[in-house]
Design an enzyme around this catalytic site. Structure first.
Site, PDB file in Angstrom:
ATOM      1  N   HIS A 109       0.826  -1.213   0.000  1.00  0.00           N
ATOM      2  CA  HIS A 109       0.000   0.000   0.000  1.00  0.00           C
ATOM      3  C   HIS A 109       0.860   1.264   0.000  1.00  0.00           C
ATOM      4  CE1 HIS A 109      -3.433  -2.554   0.446  1.00  0.00           C
ATOM      5  NE2 HIS A 109      -3.081  -2.954   1.660  1.00  0.00           N
ATOM      6  N   ASP A 134      -5.156  -8.200  -3.324  1.00  0.00           N
ATOM      7  CA  ASP A 134      -5.406  -7.991  -1.902  1.00  0.00           C
ATOM      8  C   ASP A 134      -6.698  -8.630  -1.421  1.00  0.00           C
ATOM      9  OD1 ASP A 134      -5.356  -7.086   0.703  1.00  0.00           O
ATOM     10  OD2 ASP A 134      -5.292  -4.965   0.211  1.00  0.00           O
TER      11      ASP A 134
END
Length: 461
Positions: free
Chosen positions: A283, A334
């Site tokens: 991220h 993810d």
């Protein structure tokens, strides 16, 4: 003169060789028509790349469309797939979403996790993904009691990937606290080994195998006490293994880290020896300029997960600045709001266009490299992600005649793949020289939608 990585067309393949003829192939930075690949059937590696082959050689398998190196999904939580369609609407934040996620995690067993992950990894193969990085922290039974085999959950994931026909890097994750100085909550007890030393002891039992590599992960700076970060980093360093960490996904984490340690999460990781070329921050959304310099200067990678980051309203990370500073980019699906690495690649560019109101931050080649070679490197598969002699013969073929891809001339195939195609356009997926997906059908898991339906229904029941 023939380029050094290309074999002249007149060379006869040796015995024990499988040959594929690619109608169009993405080689380095350009599309080439008529490419023959020779693959050693024993090792599953490319032995020769022959260009300017206008027709399929005798006995060659034909791949119509645009063939790319296999795609690498560098960040996965397989069990999040059970949340698709249930958490995408309504109000709330990442933190309210997390409570729903915990409710699914509470119900998983080694058997049900195997069934779900097998179906999820098969879905990935259908999307052209040949390697996955599984960020794995569901270690023990609910309440924290170890299974008879302390790695039963991890082994279930490794077996699931094998049965789905893709490679896996199991990023065994240290998750020891619920926040800075706080014990694990009820849901998190099954994630925790108690200490980083106990985590290291359990993780050390896991072994690499032909389709699998074992890596490490620090869930986040809030989940591993600062004094124990170095233990995880040292474990990875001794094994030359990849090390991943969720980093600054939420501003609340940054604020809590500043309150507890007087520094940013990136600075805390740097101070404890976590950053480096084998480390990937996942991220990397809410960073200071100093954080970006630390990550880039240390060669620490960045895994962007755009479809999850937009689904959870995380924000848009500074991918351009990170790459310019020296941080290699990779991509992950993810939470599996969708499983489509082409969409992840496209979204990274389009997010940046929205943020800056300017276009053209990455070429199609650069986006494919993030989805391919750099993603594989982040997972410890440095010998995959390219179409050249010596590389693993992991390939994905995109149809150029679907309603999304028809029209552009083939030499623009890279742009078509990134900016028009979707996972639905994947025609073939090949791992180690063998078809896992042929003509859009999975060769090992006959009915992937039904397998997903059964696995998710079992958890919801």
């Amino acid at each position: 003169m023939t380029p050094p990585h290309v074999t002249p067309t007149h060379v006869t393949p040796p015995q024990g060789t499988r040959t594929y003829w690619l109608e169009h192939a993405w080689l380095d930075t350009n599309v080439e028509p008529g490419v023959a690949l020779d693959i050693d059937s024993g090792t599953g590696r490319i032995t020769a790349v022959r260009t300017d082959v206008p027709a399929p050689p005798p006995g060659a398998e034909v791949l119509r469309g645009l063939t790319l190196p296999g795609l690498a999904n560098a960040h996965s939580h397989a069990f999040h797939r059970a949340l698709r369609g249930t958490v995408q609407v309504g109000s709330g934040t990442f933190w309210t979403w997390r409570e729903v996620m915990y409710s699914v995690a509470d119900r998983l067993t080694p058997d049900s996790y195997h069934a779900l992950a097998r179906a999820v990894y098969a879905e990935m193969a259908l999307a052209g993904i040949t390697a996955v990085g599984e960020f794995h922290y569901l270690h023990h039974a609910p309440g924290g009691t170890p299974y008879a085999d302390p790695n039963a959950m991890g082994e279930a994931l490794l077996e699931a990937a094998a049965e789905a026909g893709i490679r896996i890097t199991l990023l065994d994750t240290a998750y020891l606290s619920s926040g800075f100085g706080e014990a694990p909550n009820t849901h998190q007890l099954r994630f925790s080994d108690g200490t980083a030393d106990a985590w290291a002891e359990r993780s050390s039992v896991l072994k690499d195998r032909d389709h699998a590599r074992i890596g490490a992960a620090i869930h986040s700076v809030r989940a591993v006490p600062a004094a124990q970060l170095a233990t995880v980093a040292r474990w990875a360093e001794e094994r030359r293994a990849p090390l991943h960490v969720h980093l600054s996904e939420q501003t609340a984490e940054n604020d809590a880290c500043q309150a507890a340690h007087g520094r940013t999460p990136t600075r805390l990781l740097a101070d404890h020896g976590v950053l480096g070329p084998r480390t990937t921050g996942v991220h990397n959304t809410h960073l200071t300029d100093a954080d970006i310099a630390l990550l880039g200067g240390s060669g620490t990678g960045t895994c962007m997960c755009p479809t999850t980051e937009r689904d959870l309203a995380d924000g848009i990370g500074p991918a351009v600045a990170l790459q310019r500073a020296g941080s290699p980019l990779s991509l992950g699906s993810d939470s599996h709001a969708v499983i489509d690495l082409l969409e992840e690649a496209r979204a990274m560019e389009l997010n940046e266009r929205l943020r800056t109101r300017a276009r053209g931050h990455w070429t199609a080649a650069a986006l494919l490299r993030a989805a391919g070679a750099d993603g594989h490197a982040a997972l410890g598969w440095d010998d995959a992600g390219t179409i050249e002699p010596g590389a693993l013969a992991d390939l994905t073929t995109i149809a150029l005649d679907s309603v999304r891809t028809a029209g552009p001339v083939p030499r623009l195939g890279a742009e078509t793949a990134v900016f028009a195609a979707t996972a639905a356009d994947v025609r073939h997926t090949i791992v180690g020289g063998r078809h896992v997906v042929r003509d859009g059908a999975h060769a090992l898991v006959p009915d992937v939608p039904r397998a997903l339906e059964r696995a998710v229904a079992a958890l919801r029941a």
